[in-house]
Design an enzyme around this catalytic site. Structure first.
Site, mmCIF file in Angstrom:
data_model
loop_
_atom_site.group_PDB
_atom_site.id
_atom_site.type_symbol
_atom_site.label_atom_id
_atom_site.label_comp_id
_atom_site.label_asym_id
_atom_site.label_seq_id
_atom_site.Cartn_x
_atom_site.Cartn_y
_atom_site.Cartn_z
ATOM 1 N N HIS A 315 0.832 -1.028 -0.110
ATOM 2 C CA HIS A 315 -0.129 0.021 0.119
ATOM 3 C C HIS A 315 0.930 1.433 0.005
ATOM 4 O O HIS A 315 1.227 1.712 0.941
ATOM 5 C CB HIS A 315 -0.948 0.119 1.202
ATOM 6 C CG HIS A 315 -2.021 -1.160 1.185
ATOM 7 N ND1 HIS A 315 -1.850 -1.903 2.046
ATOM 8 C CD2 HIS A 315 -2.895 -1.413 0.352
ATOM 9 C CE1 HIS A 315 -2.915 -2.785 2.198
ATOM 10 N NE2 HIS A 315 -3.633 -2.616 0.815
ATOM 11 N N GLN A 469 4.908 -1.395 4.288
ATOM 12 C CA GLN A 469 5.331 -2.918 4.970
ATOM 13 C C GLN A 469 3.933 -3.739 4.986
ATOM 14 O O GLN A 469 4.061 -4.518 5.862
ATOM 15 C CB GLN A 469 5.933 -2.683 6.170
ATOM 16 C CG GLN A 469 7.121 -1.722 6.280
ATOM 17 C CD GLN A 469 7.948 -1.395 5.222
ATOM 18 O OE1 GLN A 469 8.361 -2.383 4.634
ATOM 19 N NE2 GLN A 469 8.643 -0.326 5.147
ATOM 20 N N HIS A 470 3.120 -3.720 3.830
ATOM 21 C CA HIS A 470 2.099 -4.584 3.988
ATOM 22 C C HIS A 470 2.101 -5.559 2.700
ATOM 23 O O HIS A 470 1.665 -5.369 1.927
ATOM 24 C CB HIS A 470 0.819 -3.790 3.741
ATOM 25 C CG HIS A 470 0.402 -2.786 4.859
ATOM 26 N ND1 HIS A 470 -0.649 -1.569 4.593
ATOM 27 C CD2 HIS A 470 0.763 -2.439 6.037
ATOM 28 C CE1 HIS A 470 -0.548 -1.078 5.597
ATOM 29 N NE2 HIS A 470 0.484 -1.392 6.546
ATOM 30 N N ILE A 471 2.943 -6.617 3.187
ATOM 31 C CA ILE A 471 3.548 -7.503 2.276
ATOM 32 C C ILE A 471 2.328 -8.318 1.730
ATOM 33 O O ILE A 471 2.144 -9.180 2.516
ATOM 34 C CB ILE A 471 4.672 -8.262 2.454
ATOM 35 C CG1 ILE A 471 5.799 -7.056 2.814
ATOM 36 C CG2 ILE A 471 5.130 -9.221 1.461
ATOM 37 C CD1 ILE A 471 6.904 -7.897 3.757
ATOM 38 N N THR A 472 1.803 -8.208 0.461
ATOM 39 C CA THR A 472 0.793 -8.954 0.247
ATOM 40 C C THR A 472 0.963 -9.522 -1.287
ATOM 41 O O THR A 472 1.823 -9.150 -1.969
ATOM 42 C CB THR A 472 -0.604 -7.991 0.014
ATOM 43 O OG1 THR A 472 -0.526 -7.243 1.122
ATOM 44 C CG2 THR A 472 -1.714 -8.849 -0.032
#
Length: 534
Positions: A315, A469-472
């Site tokens: 994000h 740091q929203h690893i998706t």
């Protein structure tokens, strides 16, 4: 090779998803062994590290430098070179390889997605549809909220069958003023949904207003993967720290039979089991699958589709910093307490990215002081400007949706770490769909600043984004084995007894932090394992 361990279920990764899956399965009668590459850490020690660190703005500093055998990305005071950047846009992901995982230092946002987030292709002609519906996830969302202790306001846009376990944490004064003044412009500001206690809950105290949720809550008012591990161990799961899994082993039929790991001295160990759950993050999990390539699976495990490592998402954020026309004094209470959620969905998603607008409540004293000194301001003028700007400086940012792109991916680098294992390499770019969303966000920034009497407006440069740091993504779920890695229950298409519990299985990123959705998916996977395997 050392004597091997064995368990009914072997979980690789002790982060919040893996630990909660482990606890659920061990309570259902399975023996469970959790393997974690990194060491155990102590909350008291990390809190002391933070208080003594000169780098207060670096949220990884209390966890520095990590270990040689389980390296993690570090960028300050310089890049340690673990996460290899292949471009064209940098993706400086930060995560922890320790018992409990990265939620030791998260902002504790525990949002649900919107129902429409799972039907992007059908509704808007972009992205992908999920192979499940919101209703499939709803009971597991609630189970995760109860376990984690989630507090929130009812008007988040995500449907619920039951109320939140707790009422929202007390609204800071600054956010009250933002809410009151922005209401006149048609912006409803709501308290963020967080895994943070607003009252005593599950033996942990209520939030007392420490303004350092990142990098560590000093009193455990905020839920972490460390607490999830404690619960799993209390239920009967066994945890092996400092166990760096380097290969997943299969038999001639493709069934997983064992995992191999190194200890810190590179001694080799083998663990057997009936069911295997890969629960590392969206970078370390595909790295391991790719490292486990064999003659039967030359492109890596679970990768007959070629999709392992692909569709990396996060994000990105653009932002505005400005000075309000009244003293608001950010810095009391949680660091990220409030947001605007009315731009998370709409017909515009066919053309541009949806987003949330999130307000910071981080104390401005340090950043203001650093800026003034860098500008050469000293003496009485420094004191005057510090007082004025620390009281009035504010920041609002977008949390932008990224669409899945197969070329945004994790691969194996030719560079090796201290154990001789390949470092992960990331390929990442941002498209016009995202840039158009950022442009829309910038228009709202200006209106928000006007409503707050803002002056000294400082926008991030067009095309420049911060990473959240929203690893998706990277191991997407889907109904078709030709274009996905796991099915609707997290079972890999290629291996009947290998499951993945990670935010990496999310087909799209939506506009909210991915942790609670990863937890809900993991709990659903655990229920499926219990119901369908012996």
């Amino acid at each position: 090779m050392a004597q091997q361990d064995s368990a009914d279920v072997v979980v690789i990764g002790s982060g919040i998803c893996g630990a909660l899956v482990a606890e659920r399965l061990v309570k259902q009668g399975r023996s469970v062994l959790i393997l974690e590459a990194g060491p155990r850490i102590d909350r008291g020690q990390i809190t002391a590290n933070y208080r003594n660190s000169p780098r207060k703005g670096d949220w990884v500093a209390p966890y520095y430098p990590g270990t040689a055998w389980a390296p993690q990305p570090i960028y300050h005071p310089k890049d340690n070179g673990y996460l290899i950047q292949a471009g064209p846009y940098p993706y400086p992901a930060e995560y922890l390889r320790v018992v409990g995982g990265t939620t030791w230092h998260w902002a504790a946002h525990a949002w649900r997605v919107l129902p429409n987030d799972l039907r992007l292709k059908t509704l808007y002609g972009v992205g992908k549809d999920w192979p499940i519906s919101y209703d499939d996830l709803e009971p597991f969302y609630y189970e995760g909220e109860v376990k984690m202790g989630v507090s929130g306001a009812p008007n988040t846009g995500s449907p619920r069958v039951k109320p939140f376990p707790m009422e929202p944490v007390v609204e800071p004064w600054a956010m009250r003023r933002v809410r009151e003044r922005l209401a006149a412009g048609g912006y409803p500001v709501v308290t963020n949904t967080t895994a943070r206690n607003s009252r005593n809950y599950d033996g942990r105290p209520a939030c007392c207003g420490n303004n350092n949720c990142q990098p560590i809550c000093p009193i455990d008012a905020q839920y972490t993967g460390g607490l999830a591990v404690q619960a799993a161990e209390k239920a009967g799961a066994k945890v092996l720290p400092n166990a760096v899994v380097y290969r997943i082993e299969h038999d001639g039929s493709g069934k997983i039979v064992a995992v191999n790991y190194y200890d810190p001295d590179k001694g080799t160990h083998r663990v057997t089991g009936k069911i295997f759950v890969l629960a590392a993050n969206g970078i370390e999990s595909p790295k391991l699958l790719l490292m486990s390539a064999s003659d039967k699976y030359p492109n890596g495990l679970a990768n007959s589709s070629g999709m392992v490592g692909r569709n990396l998402m996060d994000h990105p954020s653009s932002s505005l910093t400005f000075d309000a026309d009244e003293d608001v004094w950010l810095g009391r209470g949680p660091q990220s307490p409030s947001s605007i959620n009315t731009l998370r969905d709409g017909a515009f998603r066919s053309e541009s990215a949806a987003f949330r607008l999130d307000f910071t409540n981080i104390s401005q004293v340090r950043s203001v002081t650093e800026d003034l000194i860098a500008a050469g301001v000293y003496g009485a003028e420094l004191e005057k400007q510090m007082r004025y700007r620390s009281a009035r400086q504010m920041n609002v940012k977008t949390v932008l949706e990224v669409l899945p792109n197969p070329e945004n991916r994790v691969t194996l680098s030719s560079q090796k770490d201290a154990l001789g294992l390949p470092k992960p390499e990331v390929h990442y770019s941002l498209d016009d769909y995202l840039h158009r969303g950022a442009a829309m966000g910038k228009e709202h920034f200006t209106k928000i600043a006007e409503l707050m009497g803002g002056t000294n407006l400082r926008y991030t440069a067009d095309g420049q984004y911060a990473n959240n740091q929203h690893i998706t993504g990277t191991m997407s779920m889907g109904s078709d084995p030709k274009d996905s890695v796991v099915d609707a229950f997290g079972r890999t298409h290629d291996h009947e007894n290998l499951f993945i519990a990670s935010t990496g299985v999310m087909p799209t990123a939506a506009t909210v932090n991915s942790t609670l959705t990863g937890v809900a998916l993991g709990l659903r996977t655990a229920e499926h394992i219990h119901a369908t395997t012996t």
